[in-house]
Motif scaffolding. Structure first.
Motif, PDB file in Angstrom:
ATOM      1  N   GLN A 123      55.179   1.477  31.049  1.00 37.29           N
ATOM      2  CA  GLN A 123      55.398   2.849  30.606  1.00 37.29           C
ATOM      3  C   GLN A 123      54.719   3.098  29.264  1.00 37.29           C
ATOM      4  OE1 GLN A 123      56.803   5.456  32.385  1.00 37.29           O
ATOM      5  NE2 GLN A 123      55.758   6.512  30.729  1.00 37.29           N
ATOM      6  N   LEU A 124      54.764   2.137  28.361  1.00 38.40           N
ATOM      7  CA  LEU A 124      54.093   2.287  27.073  1.00 38.40           C
ATOM      8  C   LEU A 124      52.581   2.402  27.247  1.00 38.40           C
ATOM      9  CD1 LEU A 124      56.142  -0.218  24.897  1.00 38.40           C
ATOM     10  CD2 LEU A 124      55.986   2.260  24.563  1.00 38.40           C
ATOM     11  N   LYS A 125      52.023   1.628  28.154  1.00 42.10           N
ATOM     12  CA  LYS A 125      50.579   1.711  28.411  1.00 42.10           C
ATOM     13  C   LYS A 125      50.218   3.063  29.028  1.00 42.10           C
ATOM     14  CE  LYS A 125      49.171  -3.116  28.712  1.00 42.10           C
ATOM     15  NZ  LYS A 125      48.562  -4.143  29.581  1.00 42.10           N
ATOM     16  N   LEU A 126      51.065   3.580  29.912  1.00 42.23           N
ATOM     17  CA  LEU A 126      50.817   4.914  30.475  1.00 42.23           C
ATOM     18  C   LEU A 126      50.886   5.978  29.386  1.00 42.23           C
ATOM     19  CD1 LEU A 126      52.771   4.692  33.846  1.00 42.23           C
ATOM     20  CD2 LEU A 126      50.294   4.926  33.560  1.00 42.23           C
ATOM     21  N   ASP A 127      51.838   5.848  28.470  1.00 40.83           N
ATOM     22  CA  ASP A 127      51.927   6.768  27.337  1.00 40.83           C
ATOM     23  C   ASP A 127      50.673   6.671  26.474  1.00 40.83           C
ATOM     24  OD1 ASP A 127      54.432   7.584  28.195  1.00 40.83           O
ATOM     25  OD2 ASP A 127      55.526   6.364  26.721  1.00 40.83           O
ATOM     26  N   TYR A 128      50.191   5.458  26.247  1.00 40.41           N
ATOM     27  CA  TYR A 128      48.966   5.236  25.475  1.00 40.41           C
ATOM     28  C   TYR A 128      47.805   5.964  26.149  1.00 40.41           C
ATOM     29  CZ  TYR A 128      45.396   2.606  22.864  1.00 40.41           C
ATOM     30  OH  TYR A 128      44.347   2.251  22.052  1.00 40.41           O
ATOM     31  N   CYS A 129      47.693   5.827  27.475  1.00 41.23           N
ATOM     32  CA  CYS A 129      46.620   6.494  28.218  1.00 41.23           C
ATOM     33  C   CYS A 129      46.709   8.012  28.062  1.00 41.23           C
ATOM     34  CB  CYS A 129      46.681   6.127  29.701  1.00 41.23           C
ATOM     35  SG  CYS A 129      46.198   4.437  30.046  1.00 41.23           S
ATOM     36  N   ARG A 130      47.911   8.529  28.099  1.00 45.22           N
ATOM     37  CA  ARG A 130      48.106   9.984  27.990  1.00 45.22           C
ATOM     38  C   ARG A 130      47.712  10.476  26.602  1.00 45.22           C
ATOM     39  NH1 ARG A 130      53.009  10.641  30.091  1.00 45.22           N
ATOM     40  NH2 ARG A 130      54.070  10.086  28.170  1.00 45.22           N
ATOM     41  N   PHE A 131      48.180   9.798  25.546  1.00 48.09           N
ATOM     42  CA  PHE A 131      47.955  10.296  24.200  1.00 48.09           C
ATOM     43  C   PHE A 131      46.609   9.909  23.608  1.00 48.09           C
ATOM     44  CE2 PHE A 131      52.626  10.350  24.556  1.00 48.09           C
ATOM     45  CZ  PHE A 131      52.804  11.713  24.368  1.00 48.09           C
ATOM     46  N   VAL A 132      46.075   8.752  23.969  1.00 53.27           N
ATOM     47  CA  VAL A 132      44.807   8.307  23.391  1.00 53.27           C
ATOM     48  C   VAL A 132      43.615   8.763  24.232  1.00 53.27           C
ATOM     49  CG1 VAL A 132      43.431   6.279  22.755  1.00 53.27           C
ATOM     50  CG2 VAL A 132      45.874   6.361  22.222  1.00 53.27           C
ATOM     51  N   PHE A 133      43.722   8.636  25.543  1.00 54.56           N
ATOM     52  CA  PHE A 133      42.601   8.981  26.411  1.00 54.56           C
ATOM     53  C   PHE A 133      42.736  10.353  27.062  1.00 54.56           C
ATOM     54  CE2 PHE A 133      42.743   4.222  26.736  1.00 54.56           C
ATOM     55  CZ  PHE A 133      41.623   3.997  25.967  1.00 54.56           C
ATOM     56  N   VAL A 168      42.229  12.728  38.763  1.00 61.46           N
ATOM     57  CA  VAL A 168      42.796  11.384  38.689  1.00 61.46           C
ATOM     58  C   VAL A 168      44.094  11.318  39.494  1.00 61.46           C
ATOM     59  CG1 VAL A 168      43.820   9.666  37.145  1.00 61.46           C
ATOM     60  CG2 VAL A 168      41.767  10.913  36.441  1.00 61.46           C
ATOM     61  N   LEU A 169      44.182  10.325  40.368  1.00 65.47           N
ATOM     62  CA  LEU A 169      45.395  10.087  41.145  1.00 65.47           C
ATOM     63  C   LEU A 169      46.118   8.827  40.710  1.00 65.47           C
ATOM     64  CD1 LEU A 169      44.371  11.024  44.796  1.00 65.47           C
ATOM     65  CD2 LEU A 169      45.432  12.448  43.042  1.00 65.47           C
ATOM     66  N   SER A 170      45.360   7.860  40.179  1.00 68.48           N
ATOM     67  CA  SER A 170      46.018   6.628  39.741  1.00 68.48           C
ATOM     68  C   SER A 170      45.291   6.028  38.546  1.00 68.48           C
ATOM     69  CB  SER A 170      46.101   5.609  40.884  1.00 68.48           C
ATOM     70  OG  SER A 170      44.813   5.165  41.236  1.00 68.48           O
ATOM     71  N   LEU A 173      44.658  11.070  29.578  1.00 68.71           N
ATOM     72  CA  LEU A 173      44.853  10.924  31.020  1.00 68.71           C
ATOM     73  C   LEU A 173      46.261  11.336  31.433  1.00 68.71           C
ATOM     74  CD1 LEU A 173      43.198   7.527  31.963  1.00 68.71           C
ATOM     75  CD2 LEU A 173      42.480   9.812  32.638  1.00 68.71           C
ATOM     76  N   THR A 174      46.319  12.218  32.387  1.00 68.50           N
ATOM     77  CA  THR A 174      47.580  12.592  33.018  1.00 68.50           C
ATOM     78  C   THR A 174      47.326  12.601  34.511  1.00 68.50           C
ATOM     79  OG1 THR A 174      47.015  14.940  32.929  1.00 68.50           O
ATOM     80  CG2 THR A 174      48.315  14.058  31.085  1.00 68.50           C
ATOM     81  N   HIS A 175      48.393  12.714  35.283  1.00 65.25           N
ATOM     82  CA  HIS A 175      48.219  12.842  36.730  1.00 65.25           C
ATOM     83  C   HIS A 175      47.441  14.124  36.988  1.00 65.25           C
ATOM     84  CE1 HIS A 175      49.019  12.230  40.930  1.00 65.25           C
ATOM     85  NE2 HIS A 175      49.459  13.477  41.032  1.00 65.25           N
ATOM     86  N   ARG A 176      46.405  14.018  37.759  1.00 66.79           N
ATOM     87  CA  ARG A 176      45.528  15.134  38.114  1.00 66.79           C
ATOM     88  C   ARG A 176      44.632  15.592  36.967  1.00 66.79           C
ATOM     89  NH1 ARG A 176      45.261  15.347  43.548  1.00 66.79           N
ATOM     90  NH2 ARG A 176      45.659  17.492  44.047  1.00 66.79           N
ATOM     91  N   ALA A 177      44.486  14.746  35.932  1.00 64.90           N
ATOM     92  CA  ALA A 177      43.513  15.059  34.878  1.00 64.90           C
ATOM     93  C   ALA A 177      42.134  15.110  35.525  1.00 64.90           C
ATOM     94  CB  ALA A 177      43.550  13.992  33.786  1.00 64.90           C
ATOM     95  N   ARG A 178      41.260  15.887  34.941  1.00 63.40           N
ATOM     96  CA  ARG A 178      39.896  16.006  35.455  1.00 63.40           C
ATOM     97  C   ARG A 178      38.992  15.094  34.638  1.00 63.40           C
ATOM     98  NH1 ARG A 178      39.197  20.807  38.618  1.00 63.40           N
ATOM     99  NH2 ARG A 178      37.013  20.903  38.020  1.00 63.40           N
ATOM    100  N   VAL A 179      38.310  14.185  35.332  1.00 63.78           N
ATOM    101  CA  VAL A 179      37.373  13.277  34.675  1.00 63.78           C
ATOM    102  C   VAL A 179      36.009  13.412  35.337  1.00 63.78           C
ATOM    103  CG1 VAL A 179      39.150  11.615  33.969  1.00 63.78           C
ATOM    104  CG2 VAL A 179      37.963  11.299  36.141  1.00 63.78           C
ATOM    105  N   VAL A 180      34.984  13.072  34.574  1.00 66.18           N
ATOM    106  CA  VAL A 180      33.616  13.099  35.078  1.00 66.18           C
ATOM    107  C   VAL A 180      33.122  11.668  35.181  1.00 66.18           C
ATOM    108  CG1 VAL A 180      31.267  13.900  34.663  1.00 66.18           C
ATOM    109  CG2 VAL A 180      33.209  15.346  34.016  1.00 66.18           C
ATOM    110  N   SER A 181      32.587  11.334  36.342  1.00 64.18           N
ATOM    111  CA  SER A 181      32.033  10.005  36.575  1.00 64.18           C
ATOM    112  C   SER A 181      30.816  10.150  37.475  1.00 64.18           C
ATOM    113  CB  SER A 181      33.071   9.097  37.240  1.00 64.18           C
ATOM    114  OG  SER A 181      32.532   7.815  37.484  1.00 64.18           O
TER     115      SER A 181
END
Length: 100
Positions: free
Chosen positions: A24-34, A51-53, A36-44
């Motif tokens: 959960q802490l790593k998911l929070d890190y992803c949300r606040f630092v990168f 994003v789904l996972s 990333l949220t569920h269904r965030a839009r990323v370019v690759s």
């Protein structure tokens, strides 16, 4: 039940709880630092994905103590109902939203 079995069960329960808390802490890190949220839009690769996972296990610790960006999987933004997510790895950037 023997004392050893009881201690083992308590320790296993504590280990599982600590692992869940770390995830959960790593998911929070992803949300606040990168961002990333569920269904965030990323370019690759020039395409936009929803994003789904997020694979927090793919995050590594850097020399300065931070974490690397995680591997993600998503579906093309223009085909959000696609059933199979595409693995994007760590080669992605958060889509920049135009602020008016």
């Amino acid at each position: 039940m023997e004392y050893g079995d009881s201690v083992q069960k308590v320790l296993l329960r504590k280990i599982r709880k600590a692992e869940q808390d770390l995830m959960q802490l790593k998911l929070d890190y992803c949300r606040f630092v990168f961002g990333l949220t569920h269904r965030a839009r990323v370019v690759s690769g020039g395409a936009t994905y929803l994003v789904l996972s997020v694979d927090v296990e793919s995050m590594a610790t850097t020399d300065d103590g931070a974490f690397t960006r995680p591997s993600v999987a998503g579906v093309p933004a223009d085909k959000p109902n696609q059933t199979e997510p595409v693995p994007l790895g760590t080669d992605w950037m958060l889509e920049q939203q135009n602020k008016s």
